[in-house]
Design a protein around this motif. Structure first.
Motif, PDB file in Angstrom:
ATOM      1  N   GLU A  38     -88.334  23.249  79.209  1.00  0.00           N
ATOM      2  CA  GLU A  38     -89.663  23.012  79.191  1.00  0.00           C
ATOM      3  C   GLU A  38     -90.651  23.743  78.659  1.00  0.00           C
ATOM      4  N   ALA A  41     -91.331  22.497  75.326  1.00  0.00           N
ATOM      5  CA  ALA A  41     -91.888  20.452  75.652  1.00  0.00           C
ATOM      6  C   ALA A  41     -93.291  21.371  75.584  1.00  0.00           C
ATOM      7  N   ILE A  79     -88.980  13.490  74.155  1.00  0.00           N
ATOM      8  CA  ILE A  79     -90.041  13.296  74.263  1.00  0.00           C
ATOM      9  C   ILE A  79     -91.003  13.313  72.841  1.00  0.00           C
ATOM     10  N   PHE A  93     -93.123  19.119  83.125  1.00  0.00           N
ATOM     11  CA  PHE A  93     -92.278  19.117  82.613  1.00  0.00           C
ATOM     12  C   PHE A  93     -91.241  19.396  83.815  1.00  0.00           C
ATOM     13  N   LEU A 106     -90.894  13.836  82.611  1.00  0.00           N
ATOM     14  CA  LEU A 106     -92.083  13.960  82.192  1.00  0.00           C
ATOM     15  C   LEU A 106     -93.128  13.456  82.728  1.00  0.00           C
TER      16      LEU A 106
END
Length: 148
Positions: A38, A41, A79, A93, A106
């Protein structure tokens, strides 16, 4: 090096960008591999924009790979794919990992060129500097180079 966290202090993981020639390295940390994914991201979004990305719409995705490192690359590339085909940025996320399968959500919004001022478009996560591991303090990290 740019570092940060998009979570409230009580939930804070951590992420950073690290230098790599013409590309950019991403690293996320967390108490679990899912939290490290996460955070990475968030670092991916921060490659594109420093603006706040509002969680207006949810996108669910799944990835599978035979180990955590390959699963991490699949996650980031999923992603990047969603960013490109939906013309969206993501600012929140959630990841759940079970065995060789990742289920992620997402949350984001369509790109607003004026407000988001995108700096670049990530092309893909690579196997360069790829590492997902737990340190001696029990903190997980997930890192790789992203082609921009």
């Amino acid at each position: 090096m740019i570092t940060g966290s998009a979570l409230p202090a009580e939930q804070r993981g951590k992420w950073e960008h690290f230098p790599h020639d013409a590309d950019v390295g991403l690293r996320g940390w967390g108490a679990t591999p899912a939290e490290a994914f996460e955070q990475a991201a968030y670092a991916l979004t921060a490659v594109v924009t420093r603006a706040k990305v509002n969680p207006k719409a949810a996108v669910r995705l799944t990835c599978e790979a035979p180990d955590l490192e390959l699963l991490f690359v699949e996650w980031l590339n999923a992603i990047i794919y969603e960013m490109a085909v939906r013309k969206m940025l993501f600012g929140r996320f959630a990841v759940r990992i079970e065995n060789d399968r990742l289920e992620g959500t997402l949350w984001g919004e369509p790109v607003d060129v004026e407000r988001h001022a995108p700096a670049c478009e990530p092309k893909g996560a690579t196997y360069t500097a790829l590492k997902v591991a737990k340190d001696t303090n029990g903190i997980w990290s997930a890192a790789c180079i992203v082609d921009v």
